[in-house]
Design a protein around this motif. Structure first.
Motif, short mmCIF file in Angstrom:
data_model
loop_
_atom_site.label_atom_id
_atom_site.label_comp_id
_atom_site.label_asym_id
_atom_site.label_seq_id
_atom_site.Cartn_x
_atom_site.Cartn_y
_atom_site.Cartn_z
N ARG A 117 0.75 -1.08 0.13
CA ARG A 117 0.15 0.03 -0.13
C ARG A 117 0.76 1.37 0.03
NH1 ARG A 117 -4.92 -1.50 4.39
NH2 ARG A 117 -5.52 -3.44 3.24
N PRO A 118 1.62 1.30 -1.12
CA PRO A 118 2.39 2.80 -0.96
C PRO A 118 1.51 3.87 -1.11
CG PRO A 118 2.44 1.61 -3.13
CD PRO A 118 1.73 0.69 -2.31
N ARG A 119 2.05 4.98 -0.79
CA ARG A 119 1.10 6.25 -0.61
C ARG A 119 1.38 7.06 -2.05
NH1 ARG A 119 3.68 7.47 5.46
NH2 ARG A 119 2.55 5.72 6.55
N CYS A 120 0.97 6.61 -3.15
CA CYS A 120 1.05 6.96 -4.37
C CYS A 120 0.50 8.48 -4.39
CB CYS A 120 0.30 6.21 -5.42
SG CYS A 120 1.10 4.73 -5.59
N GLN A 121 -0.70 8.65 -3.43
CA GLN A 121 -1.43 9.83 -3.99
C GLN A 121 -0.64 11.06 -3.14
OE1 GLN A 121 -4.57 10.27 -5.35
NE2 GLN A 121 -4.53 8.17 -5.80
N ALA A 122 0.27 10.66 -2.39
CA ALA A 122 1.31 11.68 -1.80
C ALA A 122 2.60 11.89 -2.49
CB ALA A 122 1.45 11.47 -0.15
N CYS A 123 2.68 11.26 -3.54
CA CYS A 123 4.07 11.22 -4.25
C CYS A 123 4.05 12.07 -5.24
CB CYS A 123 4.32 9.65 -4.79
SG CYS A 123 5.98 9.51 -5.63
N LEU A 124 5.17 12.81 -5.62
CA LEU A 124 5.33 13.94 -6.66
C LEU A 124 5.25 13.12 -7.82
CD1 LEU A 124 7.46 16.65 -4.94
CD2 LEU A 124 5.08 16.61 -5.06
N ASN A 125 5.93 11.85 -7.88
CA ASN A 125 6.14 11.00 -8.99
C ASN A 125 4.75 10.24 -9.58
OD1 ASN A 125 8.74 11.86 -9.51
ND2 ASN A 125 9.61 10.30 -7.93
N GLN A 126 4.05 10.55 -8.98
CA GLN A 126 2.69 9.53 -9.45
C GLN A 126 2.25 9.50 -10.75
OE1 GLN A 126 -1.18 10.82 -7.66
NE2 GLN A 126 -2.13 8.88 -7.94
N ALA A 127 2.54 10.89 -11.46
CA ALA A 127 2.13 10.71 -12.87
C ALA A 127 3.05 10.31 -13.93
CB ALA A 127 1.84 12.55 -13.16
N MET A 128 4.32 10.10 -13.43
CA MET A 128 5.27 9.61 -14.50
C MET A 128 6.08 8.35 -13.78
SD MET A 128 8.38 12.41 -13.42
CE MET A 128 7.37 13.74 -13.54
N CYS A 129 5.39 7.61 -12.80
CA CYS A 129 5.51 6.26 -12.19
C CYS A 129 4.97 5.46 -12.88
CB CYS A 129 5.53 6.36 -10.60
SG CYS A 129 5.87 4.74 -9.86
N PRO A 130 5.72 4.35 -13.59
CA PRO A 130 5.02 3.34 -14.25
C PRO A 130 4.09 2.33 -13.24
CG PRO A 130 7.24 3.61 -14.98
CD PRO A 130 7.16 4.27 -13.89
N ALA A 131 4.61 2.10 -11.98
CA ALA A 131 3.95 1.41 -11.06
C ALA A 131 2.82 1.86 -10.68
CB ALA A 131 4.96 0.83 -9.89
N ALA A 132 2.68 3.41 -10.52
CA ALA A 132 1.55 3.96 -9.86
C ALA A 132 0.18 3.71 -10.61
CB ALA A 132 1.88 5.39 -9.80
N GLN A 133 0.40 3.39 -11.85
CA GLN A 133 -0.92 3.20 -12.45
C GLN A 133 -1.49 1.74 -12.35
OE1 GLN A 133 -1.51 5.86 -14.15
NE2 GLN A 133 0.42 6.61 -13.61
N ARG A 134 -0.56 1.04 -11.81
CA ARG A 134 -0.94 -0.79 -11.38
C ARG A 134 -1.22 -0.76 -9.91
NH1 ARG A 134 3.96 -1.33 -14.02
NH2 ARG A 134 4.76 -2.33 -12.06
N LEU A 135 -0.83 0.10 -9.09
CA LEU A 135 -1.00 -0.09 -7.50
C LEU A 135 -2.43 0.46 -7.26
CD1 LEU A 135 2.61 0.52 -6.70
CD2 LEU A 135 1.54 -1.59 -6.66
#
Length: 312
Positions: free
Chosen positions: A294-312
């Motif tokens: 459960r990574p905190r993708c919503q709080a990550c500045l890299n969310q839009a450019m992180c390949p994994a954020a789209q799957r998590l």
């Protein structure tokens, strides 16, 4: 040089005579700058007889450029200037800048309790280096808070090579519990301490190859020990956090299956001047934001450019 061929016709057919290659002054195996001496009459006759023998033409010696692979512990400063990576991840510089921004507070556990904070700064340098190595051995599969607690208990009894060798296994186990795999670590710490006393005068080795040869010391620990204890950047220290994040961001050309494989993949392209920074930066990022579950993708500045954020 020149070569002259003569063809003569006889009753038995055609005969080809090959004249010897004419020699310019100073040519051939004579020393550099040595003048050619004139041939005497007998020598001239002998030279004429030799001219009927086929003469092999010597090829000019070619100059070969040989490249040597530099081992991890031998790479000098400026090596990165010679290496042009054939591949690098997309957007990695912006991703790195974002991680630096998110880590600017330096308030992750690793920032306060990492290996560089666990040794006694008032101890002699040799003892400091030994304590750094022990803290790294304890840290495997263990949270920084637990490692720091074990180091405090050990230091309270006087943490040196001699004191550890004089401590029985049961007491040592009690002092380091509950670090991960504490029973194995008791054995490794005792074995490594004995080797350090016998071979290194109580100090720790100053090379990755010698460090990883010690019981219970892996590549990540060795590279961190070189950086913290000796002030030498020998490679990228990759633990489970760095391994996980590098794969999520696709900082490796292909998916890697182990931290050591990730280390080699990162060192192929990441500029060397960033190697010392990347461990602490990504470990803290992994402790606070890019969590294993459960990574905190919503709080990550890299969310839009992180390949994994789209799957998590």
């Amino acid at each position: 040089m020149c070569c002259r061929l003569e063809f003569g016709m006889k009753a038995s057919g055609m005969r080809m005579v090959t004249r010897s290659w004419s020699r310019e002054p100073g040519a051939g195996p004579r020393g550099i700058g040595e003048e050619a001496a004139p041939l005497g009459r007998g020598e001239a006759a002998a030279e004429g007889r030799k001219s009927h023998r086929p003469v092999k033409r010597q090829r000019k010696a070619q100059s070969l450029n040989v490249a040597y692979e530099v081992s991890d512990g031998e790479k000098g400063e400026g090596t990165e200037l010679l290496k042009v990576p054939s591949w690098e991840p997309q957007d990695w510089q912006q991703q790195l800048a974002n991680i630096r921004s998110m880590r600017s507070g330096k308030d992750a556990p690793v920032d306060q309790l990492g290996a560089e904070h666990c040794y006694d700064p008032s101890a002699p340098p040799k003892v400091q280096r030994y304590q750094v190595l022990l803290s790294l051995m304890l840290s495997s599969q263990t949270k920084d808070q637990v490692t720091a607690g074990a180091m405090q208990r050990l230091r309270a009894r006087g943490l040196t090579v001699d004191s550890i060798l004089q401590t029985d296994d049961s007491t040592l186990g009690t002092l380091i519990y509950p670090v991960g795999f504490w029973r194995n670590k008791v054995k490794y710490i005792k074995q490594t301490s004995a080797i350090l006393q016998q071979r290194y005068g109580g100090d720790i080795p100053a090379s990755v190859a010698e460090l990883v040869a010690l019981p219970g010391v892996g590549p990540k620990m060795a590279h961190l020990a070189m950086a913290v204890a000796w002030g030498t950047v020998s490679g990228i220290a990759v633990d489970t956090h760095v391994h996980r994040i590098a794969n999520r961001l696709k900082w490796t050309k292909k998916v890697t299956k182990s931290p050591e494989e990730t280390r080699r993949a990162l060192e192929e392209w990441l500029p060397r001047n960033l190697w010392s920074e990347i461990n602490g930066l990504l470990v803290g990022f992994g402790q606070q934001t890019c969590l294993p579950v459960r990574p905190r993708c919503q709080a990550c500045l890299n969310q839009a450019m992180c390949p994994a954020a789209q799957r998590l």
